[in-house]
Design a protein around this motif. Structure first.
Motif, short mmCIF file in Angstrom:
data_model
loop_
_atom_site.label_atom_id
_atom_site.label_comp_id
_atom_site.label_asym_id
_atom_site.label_seq_id
_atom_site.Cartn_x
_atom_site.Cartn_y
_atom_site.Cartn_z
N ALA A 83 33.49 42.78 -21.47
CA ALA A 83 34.91 43.27 -21.25
C ALA A 83 35.72 42.81 -22.54
O ALA A 83 36.35 43.72 -23.11
CB ALA A 83 35.61 42.57 -20.31
N ALA A 84 35.30 41.73 -23.24
CA ALA A 84 36.05 41.12 -24.35
C ALA A 84 35.65 42.30 -25.51
O ALA A 84 36.48 42.45 -26.58
CB ALA A 84 35.63 39.75 -24.67
N VAL A 90 37.95 48.95 -28.48
CA VAL A 90 39.13 50.02 -28.27
C VAL A 90 40.27 49.79 -29.27
O VAL A 90 40.86 50.55 -29.78
CB VAL A 90 39.44 49.82 -26.62
CG1 VAL A 90 40.75 50.61 -26.59
CG2 VAL A 90 38.33 50.44 -25.79
N GLU A 91 40.61 48.31 -29.48
CA GLU A 91 41.50 47.95 -30.28
C GLU A 91 41.42 48.45 -31.66
O GLU A 91 42.17 48.84 -32.53
CB GLU A 91 42.02 46.51 -30.31
CG GLU A 91 42.44 46.34 -28.90
CD GLU A 91 42.72 44.55 -28.94
OE1 GLU A 91 42.24 43.78 -29.65
OE2 GLU A 91 42.97 44.02 -27.54
N LYS A 92 40.05 48.59 -32.24
CA LYS A 92 39.72 48.86 -33.42
C LYS A 92 39.63 50.36 -33.61
O LYS A 92 39.24 50.95 -34.52
CB LYS A 92 38.36 48.23 -33.88
CG LYS A 92 38.60 46.81 -34.02
CD LYS A 92 37.49 46.31 -34.79
CE LYS A 92 37.70 44.75 -35.36
NZ LYS A 92 38.89 44.98 -36.40
N GLY A 93 39.52 51.19 -32.38
CA GLY A 93 39.50 52.72 -32.25
C GLY A 93 38.15 53.18 -32.51
O GLY A 93 37.81 54.23 -32.83
N LEU A 94 37.29 52.26 -32.23
CA LEU A 94 35.79 52.68 -32.19
C LEU A 94 35.19 53.14 -30.79
O LEU A 94 34.25 53.92 -30.77
CB LEU A 94 34.90 51.33 -32.68
CG LEU A 94 35.49 51.04 -34.07
CD1 LEU A 94 34.72 49.67 -34.31
CD2 LEU A 94 34.84 52.05 -34.89
N ASP A 96 37.02 54.84 -26.97
CA ASP A 96 38.23 55.39 -26.33
C ASP A 96 38.44 54.74 -24.92
O ASP A 96 37.63 54.90 -24.14
CB ASP A 96 37.82 56.80 -26.19
CG ASP A 96 38.91 57.70 -25.48
OD1 ASP A 96 39.72 57.13 -24.82
OD2 ASP A 96 39.17 58.85 -25.69
N GLY A 97 39.36 53.97 -25.06
CA GLY A 97 39.81 53.40 -23.71
C GLY A 97 39.83 54.25 -22.46
O GLY A 97 39.33 54.03 -21.39
N GLU A 98 40.34 55.41 -22.53
CA GLU A 98 40.47 56.22 -21.39
C GLU A 98 38.83 56.77 -20.90
O GLU A 98 38.64 56.93 -19.75
CB GLU A 98 41.20 57.62 -21.93
CG GLU A 98 41.50 58.38 -20.51
CD GLU A 98 42.66 59.47 -20.82
OE1 GLU A 98 42.10 60.64 -20.59
OE2 GLU A 98 43.50 59.02 -21.63
N GLU A 99 38.17 57.18 -22.06
CA GLU A 99 36.98 57.48 -21.72
C GLU A 99 36.03 56.29 -20.95
O GLU A 99 35.25 56.48 -19.90
CB GLU A 99 36.10 57.86 -22.89
CG GLU A 99 34.59 58.46 -22.80
CD GLU A 99 34.53 59.70 -21.92
OE1 GLU A 99 33.42 59.79 -21.25
OE2 GLU A 99 35.50 60.43 -21.87
N ILE A 100 36.27 55.29 -21.68
CA ILE A 100 35.76 53.97 -20.97
C ILE A 100 35.99 53.84 -19.36
O ILE A 100 35.11 53.80 -18.59
CB ILE A 100 35.98 52.63 -21.63
CG1 ILE A 100 35.21 52.80 -23.09
CG2 ILE A 100 35.36 51.36 -20.86
CD1 ILE A 100 33.78 52.49 -23.13
N ALA A 101 37.38 53.77 -19.15
CA ALA A 101 37.78 53.71 -17.71
C ALA A 101 37.18 54.92 -16.93
O ALA A 101 36.73 54.55 -15.75
CB ALA A 101 39.28 53.80 -17.74
N LEU A 102 37.23 56.11 -17.35
CA LEU A 102 36.59 57.15 -16.66
C LEU A 102 35.17 56.92 -16.21
O LEU A 102 34.58 57.27 -15.34
CB LEU A 102 36.65 58.56 -17.23
CG LEU A 102 38.11 59.14 -17.36
CD1 LEU A 102 38.33 60.33 -18.24
CD2 LEU A 102 38.66 59.32 -16.03
#
Length: 126
Positions: A83-84, A90-94, A96-102
């Motif tokens: 998770a970390a 995600v913070e580095k833009g490598l 996609d947070g939304e894609e990971i959540a989906l």
């Protein structure tokens, strides 16, 4: 790893609540995905993608956020560890947070059992 003809050694400095589960001084992995996740985090650090302390800070935050700082359970620890790592990527833009959540939601749904499902006939309750 080699950089400009010389070997690079990374000391994995994780102590306190972020300490890696160990047995007889060696890291403990209960499943192959745990050692793969560990290797990926170390390898990407060695490649220069991020300083170790940057990952370490995210791991400590993740452990603090979970409220569970016992590292005796490698499965729990490496869920916090990944998770970390995911958050850092995600913070580095490598990633996609939304894609990971989906994808996480889709996997969670795929792994859940519906008691009314005719293919789910084994005798136990969830």
């Amino acid at each position: 790893m080699r950089k400009e003809g010389r070997a690079i050694s990374v000391t994995v400095d994780l102590e306190g609540s972020a300490a890696i589960p160990r047995s007889n001084g060696e890291p403990v992995f209960d499943a192959p995905w745990q050692s793969r996740a560990f290797g990926m985090v170390v390898s990407l650090h060695e490649s220069g993608l991020y300083p170790w302390d940057e990952f370490k800070a995210r791991l400590i935050e993740e452990i603090d956020r979970s409220g569970i700082d016992e590292t005796c359970d490698p499965a729990l620890y490496y869920r916090q560890f990944t998770a970390a790592f995911t958050r850092l990527m995600v913070e580095k833009g490598l990633l996609d947070g939304e894609e990971i959540a989906l994808r996480t939601l889709a996997e969670r749904e795929a792994l859940s059992h519906d008691e009314s499902d005719p293919d789910h006939t084994h005798p136990h309750s969830h």
